[in-house]
Write a protein that holds these residues in place. Sequence first.
Motif, PDB file in Angstrom:
ATOM      1  N   MET A 159       0.831  -1.195   0.000  1.00  0.00           N
ATOM      2  CA  MET A 159       0.000   0.000   0.000  1.00  0.00           C
ATOM      3  C   MET A 159       0.870   1.251   0.000  1.00  0.00           C
ATOM      4  O   MET A 159       1.667   1.475   0.905  1.00  0.00           O
ATOM      5  N   GLY A 160       0.743   2.058  -1.048  1.00  0.00           N
ATOM      6  CA  GLY A 160       1.509   3.284  -1.143  1.00  0.00           C
ATOM      7  C   GLY A 160       2.937   3.063  -1.609  1.00  0.00           C
ATOM      8  O   GLY A 160       3.737   3.994  -1.629  1.00  0.00           O
ATOM      9  N   LYS A 161       3.273   1.824  -1.987  1.00  0.00           N
ATOM     10  CA  LYS A 161       4.641   1.513  -2.397  1.00  0.00           C
ATOM     11  C   LYS A 161       4.662   1.014  -3.848  1.00  0.00           C
ATOM     12  O   LYS A 161       3.657   0.973  -4.536  1.00  0.00           O
ATOM     13  N   ARG A 162       5.862   0.618  -4.269  1.00  0.00           N
ATOM     14  CA  ARG A 162       6.072   0.185  -5.640  1.00  0.00           C
ATOM     15  C   ARG A 162       5.153  -0.974  -6.027  1.00  0.00           C
ATOM     16  O   ARG A 162       4.641  -1.032  -7.150  1.00  0.00           O
ATOM     17  N   GLY A 163       4.926  -1.904  -5.101  1.00  0.00           N
ATOM     18  CA  GLY A 163       4.084  -3.055  -5.407  1.00  0.00           C
ATOM     19  C   GLY A 163       2.685  -2.642  -5.817  1.00  0.00           C
ATOM     20  O   GLY A 163       2.122  -3.170  -6.786  1.00  0.00           O
ATOM     21  N   SER A 164       2.117  -1.685  -5.110  1.00  0.00           N
ATOM     22  CA  SER A 164       0.777  -1.200  -5.453  1.00  0.00           C
ATOM     23  C   SER A 164       0.798  -0.443  -6.770  1.00  0.00           C
ATOM     24  O   SER A 164      -0.145  -0.547  -7.574  1.00  0.00           O
ATOM     25  N   GLU A 165       1.844   0.319  -6.993  1.00  0.00           N
ATOM     26  CA  GLU A 165       1.944   1.082  -8.238  1.00  0.00           C
ATOM     27  C   GLU A 165       1.877   0.153  -9.446  1.00  0.00           C
ATOM     28  O   GLU A 165       1.174   0.425 -10.422  1.00  0.00           O
ATOM     29  N   LEU A 468      -5.783   7.467  -7.250  1.00  0.00           N
ATOM     30  CA  LEU A 468      -6.379   8.634  -7.888  1.00  0.00           C
ATOM     31  C   LEU A 468      -5.399   9.291  -8.847  1.00  0.00           C
ATOM     32  O   LEU A 468      -5.761   9.664  -9.971  1.00  0.00           O
ATOM     33  N   PHE A 469      -4.150   9.434  -8.428  1.00  0.00           N
ATOM     34  CA  PHE A 469      -3.165  10.093  -9.295  1.00  0.00           C
ATOM     35  C   PHE A 469      -2.906   9.274 -10.552  1.00  0.00           C
ATOM     36  O   PHE A 469      -2.947   9.801 -11.673  1.00  0.00           O
ATOM     37  N   LEU A 470      -2.649   7.982 -10.397  1.00  0.00           N
ATOM     38  CA  LEU A 470      -2.297   7.155 -11.552  1.00  0.00           C
ATOM     39  C   LEU A 470      -3.473   6.947 -12.492  1.00  0.00           C
ATOM     40  O   LEU A 470      -3.337   7.057 -13.721  1.00  0.00           O
ATOM     41  N   PHE A 471      -4.652   6.656 -11.960  1.00  0.00           N
ATOM     42  CA  PHE A 471      -5.826   6.470 -12.810  1.00  0.00           C
ATOM     43  C   PHE A 471      -6.172   7.767 -13.539  1.00  0.00           C
ATOM     44  O   PHE A 471      -6.371   7.777 -14.758  1.00  0.00           O
ATOM     45  N   PHE A 472      -6.267   8.859 -12.795  1.00  0.00           N
ATOM     46  CA  PHE A 472      -6.688  10.135 -13.387  1.00  0.00           C
ATOM     47  C   PHE A 472      -5.698  10.598 -14.449  1.00  0.00           C
ATOM     48  O   PHE A 472      -6.091  10.961 -15.568  1.00  0.00           O
ATOM     49  N   THR A 473      -4.411  10.576 -14.122  1.00  0.00           N
ATOM     50  CA  THR A 473      -3.395  11.064 -15.056  1.00  0.00           C
ATOM     51  C   THR A 473      -3.335  10.191 -16.311  1.00  0.00           C
ATOM     52  O   THR A 473      -3.255  10.702 -17.439  1.00  0.00           O
ATOM     53  N   SER A 474      -3.404   8.876 -16.129  1.00  0.00           N
ATOM     54  CA  SER A 474      -3.340   7.967 -17.289  1.00  0.00           C
ATOM     55  C   SER A 474      -4.553   8.130 -18.192  1.00  0.00           C
ATOM     56  O   SER A 474      -4.437   8.108 -19.434  1.00  0.00           O
ATOM     57  N   LEU A 475      -5.737   8.281 -17.598  1.00  0.00           N
ATOM     58  CA  LEU A 475      -6.947   8.427 -18.402  1.00  0.00           C
ATOM     59  C   LEU A 475      -6.986   9.766 -19.127  1.00  0.00           C
ATOM     60  O   LEU A 475      -7.400   9.845 -20.290  1.00  0.00           O
ATOM     61  N   LEU A 476      -6.548  10.829 -18.450  1.00  0.00           N
ATOM     62  CA  LEU A 476      -6.526  12.152 -19.101  1.00  0.00           C
ATOM     63  C   LEU A 476      -5.445  12.215 -20.168  1.00  0.00           C
ATOM     64  O   LEU A 476      -5.570  12.973 -21.137  1.00  0.00           O
ATOM     65  N   GLN A 477      -4.383  11.450 -20.002  1.00  0.00           N
ATOM     66  CA  GLN A 477      -3.357  11.374 -21.039  1.00  0.00           C
ATOM     67  C   GLN A 477      -3.912  10.706 -22.297  1.00  0.00           C
ATOM     68  O   GLN A 477      -3.568  11.092 -23.421  1.00  0.00           O
TER      69      GLN A 477
END
Length: 522
Positions: A159-165, A468-477
């Motif tokens: 959670m909050g680390k590379r594995g979750s990313e 939120l950051f990864l989903f939002f940024t990837s989708l807006l990209q």
Amino acid sequence: MSKSVKELREKMAVVESLLQFPSTGTILGVLLLLLVLYLLSSGSKSQKERKEPPGPKPLPLLGNLLTLDLTRPFDTFFELSKTYGNIYQVFLGPRKTVILVGYKTVKEALVNNAEEFGDRDIGPGFRIMNDEHGILFSNGENWKEMRRFALSNLRDFGMGKRGSEEKIIEEIQYLKGEFDKFEGKAFDTTQSVNYAVSNIISSIVYGSRFEYTDPEFTEMVDRANENVRVGGSISMWVYNIFPWLGPFLKNKRIIVKNMVQNRQQSMKLINALQETLNSQDRRGFVDSFLIRKQNDEKSGKKDSYFHNENLMNSVANLFVAGTDTTGTTLRWGLMLMAKYPHIQDRVQEEIDRVIGGRQPVVEDRKKLPYTDAVIHETQRMANIVPLSLPHITTCDVTFNGYFIKKGTTVVPLLTSVLKDPTEWEKPNSFYPEHFLDEKGQFVKRDAFIPFSAGRRACVGESLARMELFLFFTSLLQTYRFTTPTGVSEDDLDLKGIVGLTLNPSPHKLCAIRRVICRQEIS
């Protein structure tokens, strides 16, 4: 002569007149009168020393229910604070409830007086969901042990680390595949977004993700989301106040039915993990719990908190909280981009300039201040848990000059924090500049507490922020989000649908593939 002395003499005169006729009945009358005078006297003294919060005058039985708009009670609570101040009380039926309003008041209670305001008020509606087991709706040592164990294991599983990313980035590709099926035509984002987000917490809890075509998975997510929606309905408010009405309420029956079915499905998944359990290879939260349960049983530990009820309810808590809140916030974000295309333009310009066509990663956050500000402003404006979950005082407490008795329900009004006019320049507008300084750099704001604060703050906050950051940024990209043909941006309603969380009103969006530069930009 002072008023109090005068009143005392009048009371004594009554006593003296009665003493002139010392019959048995009179003596009993005198004793009763003395008792009443004592109670009045002590009550008066207590009232002066124990000043209770102000509030509207309640009606018998109903309390202040007729004053409230139960379709949006948080709006009424916010409005009442303009009359009664930042600490006041209302009666929900016969039960007294203290409302805390504004950032300073809520922080003072939840952070600076965490012990006094730290317990969860577990009303009938929450009790049928959890029966005081698990994490969200338990107190005392059970809650401490389950929360501590959950935090420790969520961190262990990334959670909050590379594995979750890595899990999130993998899931983003599946979600894009779902969006692409609509080929730019209008669709409802609810289910696909919820399934994607649910798969992140599922991979941490169960150790694996599920296919979006798996009916057992999709039905489990849909039932959990329905319970969140129905749990905040007017009929469930009524049930919490007058639980004897339960047998007559359809929504209560829906919740119980969904709970039973999800419990059966969860037990099936847990049993499958139990059969292949390896103490040297933990796959997720469930494995860790089962291993701890086995160890306690082998050692003969009495009164262990690691039993099936806590396992079932902890899994349910993590599953629901890890799906609904993040999924709901992400859907608000996509809708807000369609509503405010000029803001979407700036987000996409920043992403294109800084990232180009490569996959966004968490480290990009500090290089995308405007995008980060938009995500934070989405969380503030979406205001998805406007009431917070109710707390209860653990002891008698004098708070900011007011006496609040032990066992009193307390509502920290989160909407009043996220829209506190003394903390936010434009509290009722979508304004990403709330989180930017004059140089356009991202700035933190103390009054930004969408995950609540203190002892009961969300255990999955760091995971939710990463998602939120990864989903939002990837989708807006990847996509341009627009309203369907014939629907204007003004038609997108920001009031939302009230349940236990505040969901976007029903709407459809078009996700149109963008042509972006594929060259990586450092």
